[in-house]
Design a protein around this motif. Structure first.
Motif, mmCIF file in Angstrom:
data_model
loop_
_atom_site.group_PDB
_atom_site.id
_atom_site.type_symbol
_atom_site.label_atom_id
_atom_site.label_comp_id
_atom_site.label_asym_id
_atom_site.label_seq_id
_atom_site.Cartn_x
_atom_site.Cartn_y
_atom_site.Cartn_z
ATOM 1 N N GLU A 1 0.829 -1.205 0.000
ATOM 2 C CA GLU A 1 0.000 0.000 0.000
ATOM 3 C C GLU A 1 0.862 1.252 0.000
ATOM 4 N N ASN A 2 1.945 1.230 0.772
ATOM 5 C CA ASN A 2 2.808 2.397 0.874
ATOM 6 C C ASN A 2 3.613 2.661 -0.394
ATOM 7 N N LEU A 3 3.605 1.699 -1.303
ATOM 8 C CA LEU A 3 4.269 1.881 -2.592
ATOM 9 C C LEU A 3 3.278 2.210 -3.700
ATOM 10 N N LEU A 4 2.116 1.583 -3.666
ATOM 11 C CA LEU A 4 1.142 1.811 -4.729
ATOM 12 C C LEU A 4 0.571 3.224 -4.682
ATOM 13 N N GLU A 5 0.296 3.742 -3.505
ATOM 14 C CA GLU A 5 -0.268 5.090 -3.401
ATOM 15 C C GLU A 5 0.646 6.139 -4.049
ATOM 16 N N PRO A 6 1.947 6.166 -3.734
ATOM 17 C CA PRO A 6 2.816 7.131 -4.417
ATOM 18 C C PRO A 6 2.908 6.882 -5.924
ATOM 19 N N ALA A 7 2.846 5.609 -6.324
ATOM 20 C CA ALA A 7 2.905 5.300 -7.752
ATOM 21 C C ALA A 7 1.694 5.856 -8.486
ATOM 22 N N LEU A 8 0.514 5.691 -7.909
ATOM 23 C CA LEU A 8 -0.698 6.243 -8.511
ATOM 24 C C LEU A 8 -0.642 7.766 -8.550
ATOM 25 N N ARG A 9 -0.120 8.339 -7.484
ATOM 26 C CA ARG A 9 -0.027 9.795 -7.413
ATOM 27 C C ARG A 9 0.919 10.325 -8.490
ATOM 28 N N ALA A 10 2.044 9.654 -8.683
ATOM 29 C CA ALA A 10 3.001 10.092 -9.705
ATOM 30 C C ALA A 10 2.429 9.927 -11.106
ATOM 31 N N ALA A 11 1.658 8.854 -11.313
ATOM 32 C CA ALA A 11 1.087 8.592 -12.638
ATOM 33 C C ALA A 11 0.018 9.601 -13.023
ATOM 34 N N GLU A 12 -0.517 10.327 -12.035
ATOM 35 C CA GLU A 12 -1.541 11.324 -12.334
ATOM 36 C C GLU A 12 -1.003 12.486 -13.165
ATOM 37 N N LYS A 13 0.288 12.548 -13.343
ATOM 38 C CA LYS A 13 0.869 13.520 -14.271
ATOM 39 C C LYS A 13 0.379 13.247 -15.686
ATOM 40 N N TYR A 14 0.053 11.978 -15.964
ATOM 41 C CA TYR A 14 -0.341 11.581 -17.314
ATOM 42 C C TYR A 14 -1.803 11.164 -17.426
ATOM 43 N N LEU A 15 -2.324 10.502 -16.403
ATOM 44 C CA LEU A 15 -3.684 9.988 -16.456
ATOM 45 C C LEU A 15 -4.368 10.198 -15.111
#
Length: 274
Positions: free
Chosen positions: A183-197
């Motif tokens: 969970e502590n890895l997926l949340e930042p990954a989703l947040r970073a991906a919001e730059k594109y989607l």
């Protein structure tokens, strides 16, 4: 934000299934990089029998980080009609070659096309007619599943990341299993991906309850680590919305992978200093 960002891409088609069907074509960037890279190796390929195309496998060894080497497995293309993950692996490795510091301290095992017969046929299922992502750790006789189970067991990964695309989603989302690190890895990954989607923030995604794009349950038999481990690796699945422009999916997934490496290295460093 429910609207998919639209933007023209001069290189990537919005219909990858038909235009990037050939296995050698989608792997050609990795083959080219492996031929000249000091970090990327094309390792021996599994043999699934004379009638089965092999499962490609690559190994990327980052520079030593001064501590433990973190072993991470990255899996894409378990559904043959989702080539976006393989393209994201290509993009990710290209970024690593430009900035090797991203992978410092990591040994990355890359499986960009886990279902080669489905990929060749442009189908979700393998040529046997089965959804391979419902076959893991269930005594499956399917050669692709048996090979990947062996890889997961033998390499004792610290983490597993699975890349998928979903033709029903309105944004990125993901599944978390195993260690609380997931969970502590997926949340930042989703947040970073919001730059594109945008992120899919619906309360129900793929039939499961969700919170801000995170799902804590999954289907039986999905690609994951051996169940029942005392100290399981982190496991997460990153999903892109397949109806979005292809190049945005590729950039979002590649950015998510970079973020996972950066966050995991920081978390492990923090834990060692406690």
């Amino acid at each position: 934000m429910d609207t998919i960002i639209a933007k023209e891409s001069p290189k990537l088609s919005a219909n990858p299934v038909f235009e990037r069907k050939a296995l050698d074509r989608i792997l050609s960037p990795l083959e080219d990089l492996a031929a000249r890279s000091d970090h990327l190796l094309r390792t021996p390929i599994s043999k699934n029998g004379a009638s089965q195309p092999p499962i490609p496998r690559y190994f990327y060894l980052g520079a030593r980080g001064g501590g433990d080497v973190f072993r991470l497995g990255i899996f894409a293309g378990i559904h043959g009609d989702e080539p976006e993950g393989a393209l994201a692996v290509n993009r990710f490795v290209t970024l690593l070659e430009r900035d090797p510091e991203i992978a410092r301290g990591f040994a990355l095992f890359l499986y960009p096309v886990c279902n080669p017969t489905g990929f060749e046929d442009g189908t979700r299922h393998a040529r046997c007619g089965k959804d391979l992502n419902r076959e893991f750790w269930r005594q499956s006789s399917e050669p692709e599943v048996r090979f990947l189970e062996s890889e997961i067991y033998l390499h004792a990964f610290d983490g597993l990341v699975m890349l998928h695309s979903d033709n029903t989603s309105i944004g990125t989302y993901g599944y978390v299993n195993g260690s609380i690190l997931s969970e502590n890895l997926l949340e930042p990954a989703l947040r970073a991906a919001e730059k594109y989607l945008p992120r899919d923030r619906r309360p129900l995604i793929d039939g499961f309850p969700a919170r801000d794009g995170l799902i804590y349950r999954s289907y039986e038999g999905v690609l994951r680590s051996l169940p029942g481990m005392e100290r399981p690796p982190f496991e997460l699945t990153f999903e892109t919305p397949q109806r979005a422009p292809l190049y945005l999916q590729v950039e979002a997934a590649a950015t998510a992978l970079q973020t996972i490496l950066q966050e995991y290295r920081q978390l492990r460093s923090f834990a060692q200093n406690i």
